[in-house]
Scaffold this motif. Structure first.
Motif, mmCIF file in Angstrom:
data_model
loop_
_atom_site.group_PDB
_atom_site.id
_atom_site.type_symbol
_atom_site.label_atom_id
_atom_site.label_comp_id
_atom_site.label_asym_id
_atom_site.label_seq_id
_atom_site.Cartn_x
_atom_site.Cartn_y
_atom_site.Cartn_z
ATOM 1 N N GLU A 73 -11.079 14.162 40.370
ATOM 2 C CA GLU A 73 -12.504 14.206 40.681
ATOM 3 C C GLU A 73 -12.829 13.349 41.889
ATOM 4 O OE1 GLU A 73 -15.976 15.976 40.291
ATOM 5 O OE2 GLU A 73 -14.363 16.334 38.877
ATOM 6 N N GLN A 74 -12.194 12.171 41.998
ATOM 7 C CA GLN A 74 -12.390 11.300 43.157
ATOM 8 C C GLN A 74 -11.869 11.962 44.431
ATOM 9 O OE1 GLN A 74 -10.424 7.646 42.174
ATOM 10 N NE2 GLN A 74 -12.232 6.782 41.164
ATOM 11 N N GLN A 75 -10.703 12.591 44.365
ATOM 12 C CA GLN A 75 -10.133 13.265 45.520
ATOM 13 C C GLN A 75 -11.024 14.403 45.988
ATOM 14 O OE1 GLN A 75 -6.211 14.535 44.429
ATOM 15 N NE2 GLN A 75 -5.387 12.458 44.321
ATOM 16 N N LEU A 76 -11.567 15.159 45.045
ATOM 17 C CA LEU A 76 -12.421 16.289 45.401
ATOM 18 C C LEU A 76 -13.756 15.821 45.968
ATOM 19 C CD1 LEU A 76 -11.685 18.688 42.428
ATOM 20 C CD2 LEU A 76 -10.882 18.877 44.775
ATOM 21 N N SER A 77 -14.298 14.699 45.454
ATOM 22 C CA SER A 77 -15.577 14.207 45.966
ATOM 23 C C SER A 77 -15.423 13.631 47.370
ATOM 24 C CB SER A 77 -16.183 13.180 45.017
ATOM 25 O OG SER A 77 -15.359 12.028 44.955
ATOM 26 N N LYS A 78 -14.269 13.037 47.687
ATOM 27 C CA LYS A 78 -13.995 12.518 49.031
ATOM 28 C C LYS A 78 -13.830 13.667 50.015
ATOM 29 C CE LYS A 78 -11.793 8.189 47.737
ATOM 30 N NZ LYS A 78 -10.527 7.441 47.737
ATOM 31 N N ALA A 79 -13.220 14.752 49.582
ATOM 32 C CA ALA A 79 -12.966 15.892 50.461
ATOM 33 C C ALA A 79 -14.250 16.648 50.781
ATOM 34 C CB ALA A 79 -11.958 16.836 49.810
ATOM 35 N N ALA A 80 -15.228 16.576 49.896
ATOM 36 C CA ALA A 80 -16.479 17.340 50.118
ATOM 37 C C ALA A 80 -17.446 16.666 51.024
ATOM 38 C CB ALA A 80 -17.173 17.586 48.791
ATOM 39 N N GLN A 122 -0.317 22.145 27.181
ATOM 40 C CA GLN A 122 -1.699 22.425 27.575
ATOM 41 C C GLN A 122 -1.874 22.140 29.062
ATOM 42 O OE1 GLN A 122 -3.719 23.790 25.517
ATOM 43 N NE2 GLN A 122 -2.851 23.313 23.532
ATOM 44 N N PRO A 123 -2.720 22.919 29.758
ATOM 45 C CA PRO A 123 -2.992 22.613 31.168
ATOM 46 C C PRO A 123 -3.978 21.447 31.276
ATOM 47 C CG PRO A 123 -4.221 24.549 30.490
ATOM 48 C CD PRO A 123 -3.359 24.163 29.329
ATOM 49 N N VAL A 124 -3.623 20.454 32.100
ATOM 50 C CA VAL A 124 -4.487 19.294 32.339
ATOM 51 C C VAL A 124 -4.535 19.014 33.834
ATOM 52 C CG1 VAL A 124 -4.080 18.232 30.080
ATOM 53 C CG2 VAL A 124 -2.611 17.647 31.986
ATOM 54 N N CYS A 125 -5.556 18.303 34.278
ATOM 55 C CA CYS A 125 -5.694 17.953 35.689
ATOM 56 C C CYS A 125 -4.521 17.077 36.124
ATOM 57 C CB CYS A 125 -6.999 17.200 35.930
ATOM 58 S SG CYS A 125 -8.481 18.168 35.644
ATOM 59 N N ALA A 126 -4.084 17.262 37.371
ATOM 60 C CA ALA A 126 -2.992 16.452 37.916
ATOM 61 C C ALA A 126 -3.524 15.669 39.098
ATOM 62 C CB ALA A 126 -1.844 17.355 38.351
ATOM 63 N N PRO A 127 -3.305 14.414 39.237
ATOM 64 C CA PRO A 127 -2.563 13.500 38.376
ATOM 65 C C PRO A 127 -3.336 13.100 37.116
ATOM 66 C CG PRO A 127 -3.395 12.321 40.285
ATOM 67 C CD PRO A 127 -3.751 13.764 40.461
ATOM 68 N N SER A 128 -4.678 12.991 37.208
ATOM 69 C CA SER A 128 -5.512 12.787 36.023
ATOM 70 C C SER A 128 -6.894 13.334 36.348
ATOM 71 C CB SER A 128 -5.595 11.301 35.642
ATOM 72 O OG SER A 128 -6.388 10.598 36.578
ATOM 73 N N CYS A 129 -7.729 13.497 35.344
ATOM 74 C CA CYS A 129 -9.073 14.066 35.543
ATOM 75 C C CYS A 129 -9.905 13.202 36.481
ATOM 76 C CB CYS A 129 -9.775 14.230 34.199
ATOM 77 S SG CYS A 129 -8.929 15.344 33.066
ATOM 78 N N ARG A 154 -10.321 24.591 37.158
ATOM 79 C CA ARG A 154 -9.610 24.177 38.372
ATOM 80 C C ARG A 154 -8.636 25.288 38.765
ATOM 81 N NH1 ARG A 154 -12.295 19.399 39.467
ATOM 82 N NH2 ARG A 154 -12.120 17.944 37.763
ATOM 83 N N PRO A 155 -8.308 25.374 40.053
ATOM 84 C CA PRO A 155 -7.226 26.289 40.445
ATOM 85 C C PRO A 155 -5.928 25.833 39.778
ATOM 86 C CG PRO A 155 -8.465 25.572 42.361
ATOM 87 C CD PRO A 155 -8.944 24.747 41.200
ATOM 88 N N ARG A 156 -5.064 26.772 39.510
ATOM 89 C CA ARG A 156 -3.813 26.444 38.816
ATOM 90 C C ARG A 156 -2.977 25.421 39.568
ATOM 91 N NH1 ARG A 156 -2.401 30.201 34.684
ATOM 92 N NH2 ARG A 156 -3.869 31.920 34.634
ATOM 93 N N ALA A 157 -3.111 25.375 40.909
ATOM 94 C CA ALA A 157 -2.338 24.420 41.704
ATOM 95 C C ALA A 157 -2.764 22.977 41.430
ATOM 96 C CB ALA A 157 -2.492 24.737 43.189
ATOM 97 N N MET A 158 -3.971 22.755 40.920
ATOM 98 C CA MET A 158 -4.461 21.409 40.630
ATOM 99 C C MET A 158 -4.204 21.006 39.184
ATOM 100 S SD MET A 158 -8.079 21.231 42.531
ATOM 101 C CE MET A 158 -8.230 21.312 44.295
ATOM 102 N N LEU A 159 -3.491 21.811 38.441
ATOM 103 C CA LEU A 159 -3.204 21.524 37.034
ATOM 104 C C LEU A 159 -1.711 21.323 36.817
ATOM 105 C CD1 LEU A 159 -5.465 24.220 35.382
ATOM 106 C CD2 LEU A 159 -5.961 21.800 35.565
ATOM 107 N N LYS A 160 -1.391 20.598 35.790
ATOM 108 C CA LYS A 160 -0.008 20.478 35.327
ATOM 109 C C LYS A 160 -0.019 20.702 33.829
ATOM 110 C CE LYS A 160 -0.245 15.513 34.515
ATOM 111 N NZ LYS A 160 0.290 14.208 34.824
ATOM 112 N N THR A 161 1.128 20.939 33.248
ATOM 113 C CA THR A 161 1.180 21.106 31.795
ATOM 114 C C THR A 161 1.659 19.808 31.172
ATOM 115 O OG1 THR A 161 3.390 22.044 31.950
ATOM 116 C CG2 THR A 161 1.562 23.595 31.850
ATOM 117 N N ARG A 162 1.060 19.495 30.052
ATOM 118 C CA ARG A 162 1.405 18.300 29.298
ATOM 119 C C ARG A 162 1.422 18.661 27.830
ATOM 120 N NH1 ARG A 162 -2.343 13.159 30.118
ATOM 121 N NH2 ARG A 162 -2.550 12.996 27.889
#
Length: 81
Positions: free
Chosen positions: A74-81, A63-70, A48-56
């Motif tokens: 994924e749902q947000q990205l599938s709606k945008a496509a 560790q870098p993880v997806c923000a808000p959650s994986c 993922r681009p760094r802007a879509m990650l947060k550290t936890r």
């Protein structure tokens, strides 16, 4: 009898190249700045681009993880496509 797949034999050329059919470069692109690169999520493993990650803090280390959650990302990205 067992079937064998066609094996592609490679050899190192004089200039040091081995693969002729492989495209050069990285599949993740080249970023000129630190923020334009990608990182993999520690939980799902997707780049993922760094802007879509947060550290936890996981296993005692940040560790870098997806923000808000994986799943939500994924749902947000599938709606945008």
């Amino acid at each position: 009898m067992t079937k064998r797949k066609d094996q592609i034999k490679t050899a190192v050329d004089a200039d040091g190249l081995r693969y002729r059919s492989k495209a050069p470069g990285s599949p993740f692109g080249v970023g000129t700045t630190y923020s334009s690169g990608t990182m993999s999520c520690f939980l799902c493993g997707k780049h993922r681009p760094r802007a879509m990650l947060k550290t936890r803090k996981l296993l005692g280390k940040s560790q870098p993880v997806c923000a808000p959650s994986c799943a939500e990302l994924e749902q947000q990205l599938s709606k945008a496509a």
